[in-house]
Motif scaffolding. Structure first.
Motif, mmCIF file in Angstrom:
data_model
loop_
_atom_site.group_PDB
_atom_site.id
_atom_site.type_symbol
_atom_site.label_atom_id
_atom_site.label_comp_id
_atom_site.label_asym_id
_atom_site.label_seq_id
_atom_site.Cartn_x
_atom_site.Cartn_y
_atom_site.Cartn_z
ATOM 1 N N ARG A 200 0.817 -1.216 0.000
ATOM 2 C CA ARG A 200 0.000 0.000 0.000
ATOM 3 C C ARG A 200 0.850 1.265 0.000
ATOM 4 O O ARG A 200 0.562 2.247 0.692
ATOM 5 N N PRO A 202 2.051 4.740 -1.565
ATOM 6 C CA PRO A 202 1.242 5.711 -2.312
ATOM 7 C C PRO A 202 1.455 5.560 -3.821
ATOM 8 O O PRO A 202 2.597 5.396 -4.273
ATOM 9 N N ALA A 254 -16.613 -2.888 -3.620
ATOM 10 C CA ALA A 254 -15.145 -2.878 -3.721
ATOM 11 C C ALA A 254 -14.719 -2.827 -5.180
ATOM 12 O O ALA A 254 -13.779 -2.108 -5.543
ATOM 13 N N ASN A 257 -15.595 0.679 -6.583
ATOM 14 C CA ASN A 257 -14.645 1.667 -6.044
ATOM 15 C C ASN A 257 -13.279 1.531 -6.713
ATOM 16 O O ASN A 257 -12.589 2.532 -6.934
ATOM 17 N N SER A 258 -12.896 0.315 -7.010
ATOM 18 C CA SER A 258 -11.580 0.085 -7.624
ATOM 19 C C SER A 258 -11.516 0.690 -9.022
ATOM 20 O O SER A 258 -10.512 1.308 -9.397
ATOM 21 N N ARG B 29 -10.028 -1.504 6.457
ATOM 22 C CA ARG B 29 -10.864 -2.425 5.694
ATOM 23 C C ARG B 29 -12.111 -2.883 6.452
ATOM 24 O O ARG B 29 -12.657 -3.949 6.157
ATOM 25 N N GLU B 32 -16.479 1.574 4.791
ATOM 26 C CA GLU B 32 -16.208 2.305 3.560
ATOM 27 C C GLU B 32 -16.173 3.790 3.897
ATOM 28 O O GLU B 32 -17.023 4.287 4.638
ATOM 29 N N VAL B 34 -16.207 7.635 2.389
ATOM 30 C CA VAL B 34 -16.562 8.419 1.201
ATOM 31 C C VAL B 34 -16.086 9.847 1.416
ATOM 32 O O VAL B 34 -16.547 10.522 2.344
ATOM 33 N N LEU B 49 -0.794 9.322 -0.798
ATOM 34 C CA LEU B 49 -1.048 8.667 0.485
ATOM 35 C C LEU B 49 -1.210 7.162 0.322
ATOM 36 O O LEU B 49 -1.526 6.676 -0.762
ATOM 37 N N SER B 50 -1.032 6.460 1.445
ATOM 38 C CA SER B 50 -1.410 5.051 1.478
ATOM 39 C C SER B 50 -2.904 4.997 1.749
ATOM 40 O O SER B 50 -3.382 5.652 2.678
ATOM 41 N N TYR B 51 -3.622 4.247 0.943
ATOM 42 C CA TYR B 51 -5.053 4.085 1.192
ATOM 43 C C TYR B 51 -5.510 2.765 0.586
ATOM 44 O O TYR B 51 -4.720 2.047 -0.031
ATOM 45 N N GLU B 52 -6.768 2.467 0.783
ATOM 46 C CA GLU B 52 -7.317 1.205 0.291
ATOM 47 C C GLU B 52 -8.432 1.529 -0.695
ATOM 48 O O GLU B 52 -9.516 1.954 -0.289
ATOM 49 N N ALA B 53 -8.141 1.346 -1.989
ATOM 50 C CA ALA B 53 -9.086 1.789 -3.022
ATOM 51 C C ALA B 53 -10.445 1.103 -2.907
ATOM 52 O O ALA B 53 -11.474 1.702 -3.220
ATOM 53 N N GLU B 54 -10.467 -0.149 -2.458
ATOM 54 C CA GLU B 54 -11.737 -0.875 -2.378
ATOM 55 C C GLU B 54 -12.674 -0.271 -1.336
ATOM 56 O O GLU B 54 -13.883 -0.449 -1.400
ATOM 57 N N PHE B 55 -12.089 0.395 -0.349
ATOM 58 C CA PHE B 55 -12.892 0.881 0.773
ATOM 59 C C PHE B 55 -12.965 2.407 0.796
ATOM 60 O O PHE B 55 -13.273 2.983 1.824
ATOM 61 N N LEU B 56 -12.675 3.023 -0.318
ATOM 62 C CA LEU B 56 -12.678 4.484 -0.363
ATOM 63 C C LEU B 56 -13.296 4.965 -1.675
ATOM 64 O O LEU B 56 -12.965 4.437 -2.736
ATOM 65 N N SER B 57 -14.197 5.908 -1.581
ATOM 66 C CA SER B 57 -14.745 6.490 -2.806
ATOM 67 C C SER B 57 -14.851 8.006 -2.624
ATOM 68 O O SER B 57 -14.623 8.517 -1.527
#
Lengths: 324, 348
Positions: A200, A202, A254, A257-258, B29, B32, B34, B49-57
């Motif tokens: 993860r 950036p 998920a 969002n991806s 994780r 979610e 937003v 930044l480090s983030y988690e695309a699946e859990f962020l919109s």
């Protein structure tokens, strides 16, 4: 036989391997093929990529720094996953540097993998197109981009030597790279390099490599991007993502969002028709597709096309790795 | 899965700490996140930044942030696609479970009244704050809850009682207190020297809460009163909170003054700094994040614009906890709380 090749790293790219500690490394080494876990969706994606008729099927290669004694178990895993692998290149040894990561690991990996790739290329001059798959835990992005620039004849001589010295590659490996680079056949094209953000890091970290290098969070993003490269049709790409969701690798949210994340990062244009085809074929609900549509006007597509016009900024990446 | 929206804009433009805090929250994780704001600028920040695309919109809003104003209704009317209104509308429509914002208080208060519904029985919504509390035998919680801290400037007696009921309900659920004790903050401990609405509230609370009401709490008693919830109006609430945040700086300034000369002042400052870091941890909003606005049928957390990413992350987690514990329903039930047992028996 087609002339396209898919070159994958194993750990953290195809398999969800953990080796941050010596105990984890030992556990990983002791796993059977059935115990090895995929990075979610990678087996489904790779099966989809090689599902076409033989004449159009891309050839699959794995190149890993895993030790040679892992060969049997990895080959068994590929058989279990029904992936026709043409060759698996492994490293003969593993050192503690690999455990600690960072610049030490970078030095360790660059020489070995680059020499291996150049030899691989010289042995297979018929391959015209290569897509690479690596991760952010070692130095895959640097190695694959070096390969792409070397084979495109955009990097050689003193500039190459200076770069490899800066990357900390051992002098004997540098000599070997220069020798091999001199004997490279023309090509291949390297349209895309996928870097799985296993750690993860950036996405910005990979910007020095230009638009060809796509930092991906998961196999859904890779599948979508492979649609844009023509390795999968929108329908096949969407079916692959559906299969990933059915297998429980991703929830619909998920997955949606991806894809939206790729758009925000400039890999999709707002007017990209493949996005419409992909969403229609994915069978997402109106509520799910609305999540992408609401952001879509802001999708610039500035990185939608692959190969960079200028030489990639290797120095910026090496300096960032050194600073870590 | 819980969905928490975070306002990515604030009067200075993009709220970088909010984006970073939301990115951190996505890495967990377990919810979610937003981000509501200008997509281009949010994406540019996220990329680093480090983030988690699946859990962020990201939910798009106007790129123009709201500005603090004496006329919040006019500002809101002129900016219907502001991140605050977009986020609140999404919250009201059920698209997200909670909303975290650093928008100016007056604008938040006006926007909430415009978009959200108060829970039945709520005479006025209240912004909460947490303050360091005196050690109490009933709890190990180092904080007490203060409300209102910025929404209602001249509460009625019913509003004060409503604040107390909501504060008790919140403390039961979030701080796990069995029977939270309430005090009414007042300039004087003499009921005959206070405002009529406060006096009426004082009398109502004494009847309503019985022994759980500790009475009027004067500024001199604030650090001694064994309260879990302090009720006050917006002006006094803000004042209390701001004084508390600036306490370490005040102590430093007082130390420098008391030292008389520069050399002694330096020495004293070094000694004080050894201990003031701990004090800052307790008094500073940067350590604990945001606080909920209670009284609406949705979960809303307000953070301070200066909050660092860690505080925003904490606020997002608090929002998720409020969702999990169904805070609006808890508040609604809390507002219907019966009289204290002793009082009820006496009435009968």
């Amino acid at each position: 036989m087609t002339t396209a090749a898919l070159v994958w790293d194993v750990d953290k790219t195809y398999l969800a391997t953990r080796y941050a500690t010596f105990a984890e490394l030992l556990r990983t080494a002791g796993e059977t093929a059935a115990e090895k876990r995929n990075v979610p969706g990678t087996d489904i994606l790779l099966r989809a990529l090689v599902a076409g008729p033989d004449a159009e099927r891309p050839r699959v290669f794995f190149l890993s720094a895993s030790p040679a004694f892992m060969r049997d178990v990895l080959e068994a895993k590929f058989r279990l996953d029904r992936i026709p692998v043409e060759s698996l290149l492994l490293k003969g040894e593993i050192t503690r540097d690999v455990l600690t990561g960072g610049f030490a690991a970078l030095k360790e990996q660059v020489g070995y993998k680059l020499v291996s790739l150049l030899k691989w290329r010289i042995a297979r001059p018929e391959i015209e197109r290569v897509v690479f798959f690596g991760d952010d835990s070692e130095s895959d992005a640097l190695i694959y981009n070096l390969f792409a620039e070397l084979t495109a004849r955009r990097l050689d001589g003193p500039a190459l030597e200076a770069l490899l010295i800066r990357a900390g590659v051992a002098s004997r490996k540098i000599r070997r790279v220069i020798e091999l680079a001199a004997g490279l056949p023309p090509g291949p094209e390297v349209p895309r390099i996928f870097i799985h953000l296993a750690e993860r890091r950036p996405p910005e970290r990979f910007r020095p490599f230009g638009g060809r290098t796509v930092a991906v969070f998961n196999a859904v993003q890779t599948a979508f991007m492979l649609v844009s490269e023509g390795f999968l049709s929108p329908a096949a790409g969407a079916a692959t993502v559906r299969e990933m969701m059915d297998a429980g690798a991703f929830s619909p949210v998920a997955a949606v969002n991806s894809v939206a994340d790729l758009g925000r990062r400039g890999f999709i244009r707002a007017d990209d028709e493949r996005l419409d085809a992909f969403m229609a074929a994915a069978g997402w609900s109106a509520a799910h597709t609305a999540r992408i549509q609401r952001e879509r006007p802001a999708f610039t597509g500035v990185r939608a096309h692959g190969a960079p016009a200028d030489l990639v900024d290797f120095g910026a990446f090496i300096d960032a790795a050194r600073a870590e | 899965m819980t969905v928490v929206a975070v306002d990515a804009m604030f009067p200075g433009g993009i709220h970088t700490a909010a984006v970073e805090g939301a990115a951190r929250a996505s890495l967990g994780r377990d919810m979610e996140v937003v981000l509501v704001g200008d997509v281009g600028r949010v994406a540019e920040r996220l990329n680093r930044l480090s983030y988690e695309a699946e859990f962020l919109s990201v939910m798009p809003s106007s790129p123009d942030p709201l500005v603090p104003t004496l006329y919040p209704e006019a500002e809101l009317a002129a900016n219907p696609y502001s991140s605050l209104l977009v986020g609140l509308n999404e919250l009201a429509g059920g698209g997200v479970d909670a909303f975290v914002t650093a928008a100016p208080r007056r604008l938040v208060a006006a926007a909430c009244e415009r978009v959200l519904r108060r829970v039945p029985g709520c005479p006025a919504a209240a912004l909460t704050e947490v303050l360091p509390a005196v050690t109490r035998p009933t709890t190990s919680d180092p904080f007490l809850l203060l409300l209102d801290a910025g929404v209602v400037h001249a509460p009625t007696a019913d509003a004060y009682v409503g604040f107390a009921l909501m504060g008790r309900a919140y403390s039961r659920i979030i701080s796990r207190l069995g029977d939270p004790r309430v005090g009414l903050f007042s300039p004087s401990a003499d009921p005959f020297l206070i405002e009529p609405a406060e006096r009426e509230a004082h009398e109502q609370m004494a009847v309503r809460f019985g022994e759980a009401y500790v009475g009027l709490v004067s500024p001199a008693d604030l650090t001694r009163a064994p309260c879990d919830v302090i009720v006050t109006d917006a002006g006094e609430g803000r004042l209390l909170a701001e004084v508390m945040y600036s306490l370490p700086a005040l102590v430093r300034a007082a130390g420098a003054y008391a030292a008389h000369d520069a050399k002694r002042a330096d020495r004293l400052a070094r000694k004080l700094d050894e201990h003031l870091a701990d004090l800052t941890d307790v008094c500073d909003f940067r350590a604990y994040g945001g606080a909920p606005i209670l009284g609406y049928d949705r979960n809303l957390i307000r953070i301070k614009p200066q909050s660092p990413p860690a505080a925003v992350h904490n606020a997002v987690r608090l929002a998720a906890r409020c969702v999990k514990r169904e805070m609006p329903a808890v508040i609604e039930v809390g507002l219907m709380a019966p009289l204290a047992p002793d009082t009820a028996a006496g009435d009968a």
